[in-house]
Scaffold this active site. Structure first.
Site, PDB file in Angstrom:
ATOM      1  N   GLU A  52     -10.092  13.807  10.658  1.00  0.00           N
ATOM      2  CA  GLU A  52     -10.187  13.815   9.195  1.00  0.00           C
ATOM      3  C   GLU A  52     -11.601  14.250   8.816  1.00  0.00           C
ATOM      4  O   GLU A  52     -11.961  15.403   8.992  1.00  0.00           O
ATOM      5  CB  GLU A  52      -9.817  12.465   8.609  1.00  0.00           C
ATOM      6  CG  GLU A  52      -9.590  12.539   7.102  1.00  0.00           C
ATOM      7  CD  GLU A  52      -9.255  11.203   6.485  1.00  0.00           C
ATOM      8  OE1 GLU A  52      -8.687  11.207   5.375  1.00  0.00           O
ATOM      9  OE2 GLU A  52      -9.563  10.155   7.064  1.00  0.00           O
TER      10      GLU A  52
ATOM     11  N   GLU B 226      -4.797  13.491   0.431  1.00  0.00           N
ATOM     12  CA  GLU B 226      -4.520  12.084   0.135  1.00  0.00           C
ATOM     13  C   GLU B 226      -5.307  11.609  -1.083  1.00  0.00           C
ATOM     14  O   GLU B 226      -4.873  10.696  -1.793  1.00  0.00           O
ATOM     15  CB  GLU B 226      -4.853  11.207   1.337  1.00  0.00           C
ATOM     16  CG  GLU B 226      -6.339  11.079   1.637  1.00  0.00           C
ATOM     17  CD  GLU B 226      -6.619  10.071   2.752  1.00  0.00           C
ATOM     18  OE1 GLU B 226      -5.729   9.878   3.596  1.00  0.00           O
ATOM     19  OE2 GLU B 226      -7.718   9.495   2.762  1.00  0.00           O
TER      20      GLU B 226
ATOM     21  N   ASP C 105      -7.383   5.090  12.709  1.00  0.00           N
ATOM     22  CA  ASP C 105      -7.957   5.143  11.365  1.00  0.00           C
ATOM     23  C   ASP C 105      -9.031   4.076  11.180  1.00  0.00           C
ATOM     24  O   ASP C 105      -9.090   3.087  11.906  1.00  0.00           O
ATOM     25  CB  ASP C 105      -6.827   4.927  10.349  1.00  0.00           C
ATOM     26  CG  ASP C 105      -7.117   5.552   8.997  1.00  0.00           C
ATOM     27  OD1 ASP C 105      -8.255   6.009   8.775  1.00  0.00           O
ATOM     28  OD2 ASP C 105      -6.198   5.590   8.156  1.00  0.00           O
TER      29      ASP C 105
ATOM     30  N   GLU D  43     -15.833  11.644   3.476  1.00  0.00           N
ATOM     31  CA  GLU D  43     -14.787  12.277   2.669  1.00  0.00           C
ATOM     32  C   GLU D  43     -15.264  12.703   1.280  1.00  0.00           C
ATOM     33  O   GLU D  43     -14.434  12.986   0.420  1.00  0.00           O
ATOM     34  CB  GLU D  43     -13.599  11.315   2.510  1.00  0.00           C
ATOM     35  CG  GLU D  43     -12.899  10.975   3.801  1.00  0.00           C
ATOM     36  CD  GLU D  43     -11.778   9.960   3.609  1.00  0.00           C
ATOM     37  OE1 GLU D  43     -10.763  10.090   4.309  1.00  0.00           O
ATOM     38  OE2 GLU D  43     -11.924   9.046   2.778  1.00  0.00           O
TER      39      GLU D  43
END
Length: 662
Positions: free
Chosen positions: A462, A468, A413, A173
């Site tokens: 993701e 987020e 997740d 990320e």
């Protein structure tokens, strides 16, 4: 030999000195070429219009028994192929995709082979084995050598100092770093996709696909030169639950090999997408090179949008009950979704007790069966969030039990790895979910890497620094530049669960992280345009129903936007600066554009859409004061002469969204 296939056997050096066989493979349009050479090492290069973009670079596999595939390879047979076919591509950015390439398979004398394909927009290769007995791969060589110190745009693995398995524990990320090859941080790995900027506006985007039961590849430059090399996570030997609320699994010991091979199989495709900025954004190679769908009947798979609870912290107002993780709140979300034609409501972290350590232990404030039945009566599906460890350890029973209750899917997740065990888990989860008619959103995971084609019930992934992050990221994080970068890099690997749709919007000066009442960077129209710019077959509405109901115009527009498309075209853009994307569903075109913090005037050529004449359109554009108040926008119905460029001003961090009905 077929007319499209340009494959020439070359001998370098004099015959008396011992020829080094090489095969020259050219794209169907004749512009992109690779030369595959055999000798002390197996190498390939990349040329575009006769100019070398990547020098001969070695590839190979070293087995645990000491054998090396690639060194002094002996060819048993060379097979030449070509293809030009239209493939059906449901749940994707286009309903059909053209598969046009020239190929070469070199079969070796030791139960292995290597296959190359050259498309008009890229070069790819993969290894394969016919060996029946199990063996281990100690390491894989994937080198990338360049003629000069090219600029690069790369995502580093975040610093996980303090973790025993720091370099391989990764949520995929991070934002992008712009530097040059020689100035890359030698202490950090780069996860894929990553881009090398070559000459004359051409780029090479490195990624991989068909990643199943094999570790994902990272890139690394430890020598400060103009080259990169592949790195792979060693095989996990000992794992323990831990991390976030004990729903992750942490690796405590790793082997001295990267993969176990149990029998005949192919390994992942290593892809080099070659093109301009717009060319990277338009590439379908990750999907094309993936294994075809393993689901024969996909009619039950339902893409769509999701009313999401977690980002907005269950903050609804104007009601007579206490909002939170309880039955009344979720019934309110269901009513909102039904009123807007939104297909799903997600129940994120909290529906199961103790943060989901046991997925059969329900939060006592939740009447799950009542919620599911109520949603079904409103034609809304329920998706449940699940931590990786709780889902994996009882996968069959979890899928069976909740599918029988009427749940439509899971958001899984905190995988946070892509070693061999974890990539195998993703495929196993997809297969198990499909058997019970469940869709999946794989959060906390790596890039799609073709899984969205092979198991189309996995609608989203993701592996992105999504919205987020605005709940906690400091003001120094430049999300607008990141947004204008991911369509050219991350999206080349497949769809992404970015979770857009914020109704609280902030200028660069006014943004600040607020976890319980988050805001976006950039304008309202930037948020609307992301629904067009980003690939997301399962697409979140991240904000609170209360905020959406107050913003009826924007909500109506978002709710009506499709999530899968008949056609996608990139109308313009520059990586890290702006992009203009057009998508067609039936006779309706949507056009979306976003920019970084630089205000700009864009001219959009609509001629490639083939609409013709003057048409009526609905446009959401940045308001006159959007540079001061980011939520300022203007909705208009306009007449457009498609023969003339459409001129639109984008505010800093701005965008526009256009709907054209033919």
């Amino acid at each position: 030999m077929k007319k499209l296939l340009i494959l020439i056997l070359i001998f370098t050096g004099a015959a008396a000195q011992g020829a080094r066989p090489a095969y020259r493979l050219t794209s169907p349009d004749g512009r992109l070429t690779t030369t595959v050479a055999l000798g002390d090492a197996l190498t390939y290069d990349i040329e575009y219009d006769g100019q070398t973009l990547m020098q001969p670079s070695a590839i190979g596999l070293k087995l645990s028994d000491g054998r090396v595939w690639g060194s002094s390879a002996r060819i048993a047979k060379a097979l030449h192929t070509s293809s030009d076919a239209m493939l059906s591509s449901p749940f994707y950015r286009s309903s059909t995709v053209r598969d046009r390439y020239n190929g070469l398979t070199l079969k070796m004398r030791d139960n292995w082979s290597v296959e190359f394909r050259v498309y008009d927009d890229g070069v790819a290769y993969r290894f394969a084995t016919t060996a029946k007995d199990p063996f281990e791969i100690a390491s894989e060589q994937a080198d990338y050598r360049f003629p000069t110190d090219y600029a690069v745009t790369v995502p580093y693995v975040r610093d996980n100092a303090g973790s025993i398995d720091a370099q391989w524990h990764n949520s995929f990320e991070n934002v992008y770093t712009e530097t040059t090859l020689s100035k890359l941080d030698s202490g950090r790995l780069i996860f894929l996709p990553a881009v090398v900027h070559a000459n004359d506006g051409m780029n090479i985007c490195f990624t991989e696909t068909n990643l199943d039961d094999y570790p994902g590849m990272y890139l690394y430059n430890g020598d400060g030169d103009t080259s990169l090399e592949g790195r792979f996570a060693p095989y996990p030997l000992r794992c323990e639950p831990g991390g976030y609320n004990n729903i992750e699994v942490l690796v405590k010991e790793r082997a001295d090999y990267i993969a176990r091979i149990e029998g005949p199989r192919t390994l992942p495709w290593r892809i080099a997408v070659v093109g301009t900025d717009a060319g990277l954004a338009a590439s379908d190679l990750s999907w094309l090179l993936a294994e075809p769908s393993k689901i024969d009947d996909t009619s039950w798979i339902r893409p769509g949008k999701v009313a999401w609870d977690w980002w907005n912290a269950w903050n609804i107002s104007g009601v007579d009950f206490r909002a939170g993780i309880n039955t009344e709140t979720y019934e309110y979300y269901i009513d909102f979704a039904a009123s807007q034609g939104i297909e799903y409501v997600i129940m994120d972290d909290g529906w199961a007790a103790r943060h989901g350590e046991d997925l059969f232990e329900i939060n006592t404030d939740i009447d799950l069966r009542r919620i599911i039945d109520y949603a079904a009566s409103k034609n809304v599906g329920i998706i449940l969030w699940a931590g990786y460890w709780a889902f994996d350890r009882d996968m069959e029973n979890v899928c069976k039990h909740y599918s029988e209750m009427g749940v439509k899917g899971f958001k899984i997740d905190f995988m946070d790895r892509d070693d061999q065990q974890m990539t195998a888990f993703n495929h196993r989860a997809a297969k198990t979910a499909a058997r019970y008619g469940l869709i999946l959103d794989l959060h906390g995971t790596h890039k799609p890497a073709g899984l969205n084609r092979t198991w189309p019930n996995v609608l989203n992934f993701e592996g992105v620094h999504g919205l987020e992050q605005m709940k906690w990221s400091p003001e120094s994080v430049d999300q607008m530049k990141y947004d204008a970068t991911i369509p050219f890099i991350r999206q080349a690997a497949g769809p992404m669960d970015y979770t857009q749709g914020a109704m609280r919007n902030a200028t660069r000066k006014n943004y600040r992280p607020v976890n319980s009442e988050p805001m976006s960077q950039g304008t309202r129209c930037h948020q609307l345009a992301l629904y067009v710019v980003l690939d997301s077959p399962l697409n979140m509405l991240c904000d609170s129903p209360t905020n959406y109901l107050r913003e009826a115009e924007c909500t109506e527009f978002i709710a009506a936007i499709p999530t899968v498309w008949d056609e996608t075209r990139i109308l313009g853009g520059r990586m890290g600066e702006y992009i203009v994307t057009a998508r067609r569903s039936g006779d309706t075109w949507y056009v979306g554009a976003i920019t970084d913090w630089t205000p700009r005037d864009v001219e959009v050529d609509l001629a490639p859409l083939g609409i013709g004449g003057t048409v009526e359109a609905t446009i959401f554009r940045d308001g006159a004061n959007a540079d001061r108040k980011a939520s300022d926008y203007k909705r208009e119905t306009i007449r457009i002469d498609t023969a003339e460029p459409l001129k639109i001003h984008l505010a800093p961090g701005g965008g526009f969204a256009l709907k054209i009905t033919k």
